[in-house]
Design an enzyme around this catalytic site. Structure first.
Site, short mmCIF file in Angstrom:
data_model
loop_
_atom_site.label_atom_id
_atom_site.label_comp_id
_atom_site.label_asym_id
_atom_site.label_seq_id
_atom_site.Cartn_x
_atom_site.Cartn_y
_atom_site.Cartn_z
N CYS A 24 -5.31 9.46 -3.09
CA CYS A 24 -4.54 8.56 -2.21
C CYS A 24 -3.09 8.43 -2.68
O CYS A 24 -2.19 8.18 -1.89
CB CYS A 24 -5.15 7.16 -2.21
SG CYS A 24 -6.80 7.07 -1.51
N HIS B 190 -11.42 6.83 5.02
CA HIS B 190 -10.52 7.99 5.11
C HIS B 190 -11.31 9.21 4.63
O HIS B 190 -12.10 9.10 3.67
CB HIS B 190 -9.32 7.85 4.16
CG HIS B 190 -8.15 7.10 4.70
ND1 HIS B 190 -7.39 6.26 3.92
CD2 HIS B 190 -7.57 7.06 5.94
CE1 HIS B 190 -6.40 5.74 4.64
NE2 HIS B 190 -6.50 6.21 5.87
N ASP C 24 0.81 -1.23 0.00
CA ASP C 24 0.00 0.00 0.00
C ASP C 24 0.85 1.28 0.00
O ASP C 24 0.30 2.38 0.10
CB ASP C 24 -0.92 0.03 1.23
CG ASP C 24 -2.23 -0.74 1.02
OD1 ASP C 24 -2.66 -0.90 -0.14
OD2 ASP C 24 -2.83 -1.15 2.04
N1 ARG Z 1 -5.35 0.00 1.17
C1 ARG Z 1 -5.05 1.27 1.73
C2 ARG Z 1 -5.55 1.33 3.16
O1 ARG Z 1 -6.61 0.81 3.41
C3 ARG Z 1 -5.68 2.37 0.92
C4 ARG Z 1 -5.29 3.73 1.38
C5 ARG Z 1 -5.93 4.80 0.57
N2 ARG Z 1 -5.40 6.07 0.92
C6 ARG Z 1 -6.14 7.16 1.13
N3 ARG Z 1 -5.53 8.30 1.27
N4 ARG Z 1 -7.45 7.10 1.23
O2 ARG Z 1 -4.91 1.87 4.02
#
Ligand code: ARG
Length: 265
Positions: A258, A164, A65
């Site tokens: 992201c 988020h 990630d």
């Molecule tokens: N798979 C990552 C997580 O769940 C995705 C993060 C996405 N980042 C964001 N800024 N929304 O942490």
């Protein structure tokens, strides 16, 4: 006219969906790493084409990630607030991002509380909009205000799909935002309505393709190409839009924003 931005990105060399820390992630579903990389390259080229600077951090094996650079820090007025992840799977990204900033000559404040950087902390004009409920802890909001010296507005996220803040709200410029009302608690929604009476209201369909996970330089909004309705609303409000396809990274719950950490001088 927009001011050229400085963004930090991380090539998805080691991208994979091997664990599940948000509802978008399905470790049993197929994904295409080569396609993820080429889609990400298009995003990077889009930023370069808009006249922005893109810095790159070295992707580390075992951190699938790490491509989601927004979670690496919060940078305001050249001050870098480091991150602390909720989940052990992403913990080692925190020192990697802090190390990059130190190499660039920034001091990095190590956080005492869980905060996932610009995933949950978004600068809107003079305010910091801060999400909580899933990842970033409420306790970190006070720490963020103290260190970055901007008023922090706490926003309670209520839908696990929008875990988020940057999946449910996009800062368009110093005075306006776009957001999905259903992602917020009643009190937080009321605060958003008071602060941003002219906000662009996204539909559940826009949000479901991570349309709000967009990057705006104040003039042009780079958003998932699938979010056609939101793009039309943005153009009607006077913004330019560029659609990008990040379908592979969406399988991890991420979109353009992201992948993008703004380094504010
Ligand atoms: N798979 C990552 C997580 O769940 C995705 C993060 C996405 N980042 C964001 N800024 N929304 O942490």
């Amino acid at each position: 006219m927009s001011i050229p931005r400085r963004y930090l990105m991380c090539r998805p060399t080691h991208f994979a969906v091997t664990y599940r820390i948000n509802p978008w992630m399905d470790p049993t579903a197929p994904y295409d790493n080569a396609l993820a990389i080429s889609q990400w390259e298009t995003l990077r080229e889009t930023f370069l084409g808009l006249g922005h600077t893109v810095d790159l951090i070295e992707p580390l094996p075992g951190l699938p990630d790490m491509v989601f650079a927004a979670n690496g820090a919060t940078v305001v007025d050249g001050r870098v607030l480091g991150v602390q992840f909720r989940d052990a799977e992403r913990a080692d990204e925190a020192p990697a991002y802090a190390g990059w900033f130190r190499e660039q000559g920034f001091e990095v404040r190590e956080p005492k509380h869980t905060n996932e950087g610009e995933g949950d902390i978004l600068l809107a004009g003079d305010l910091l909009l801060a999400g909580t409920g899933f990842r970033t802890s409420h306790a970190s909001h006070a720490e963020t205000q103290e260190f970055l010296e901007r008023p922090v507005i706490t926003l309670q996220l209520v839908d696990p799909a929008y875990y988020h803040l940057d999946t449910a709200l996009c800062v368009l410029d110093a005075t306006n935002i776009a957001y999905l009302p259903q992602a917020f608690s009643p009190g937080s929604l009321s605060v958003l309505r008071q602060l941003f009476p002219n906000a662009i209201i996204a539909t559940p369909e826009d949000a479901a393709v991570l349309g709000l996970n967009a990057v705006s330089d104040g003039d042009t909004v780079v958003l998932p190409v699938q979010a056609a309705g939101l793009a039309a609303s943005l153009r009607a409000a006077g913004y330019q839009t560029i659609g990008v396809d990040l379908s592979e990274l969406r399988k991890a719950g991420g979109g353009p924003k992201c992948c993008t950490l703004e380094v504010r001088p």
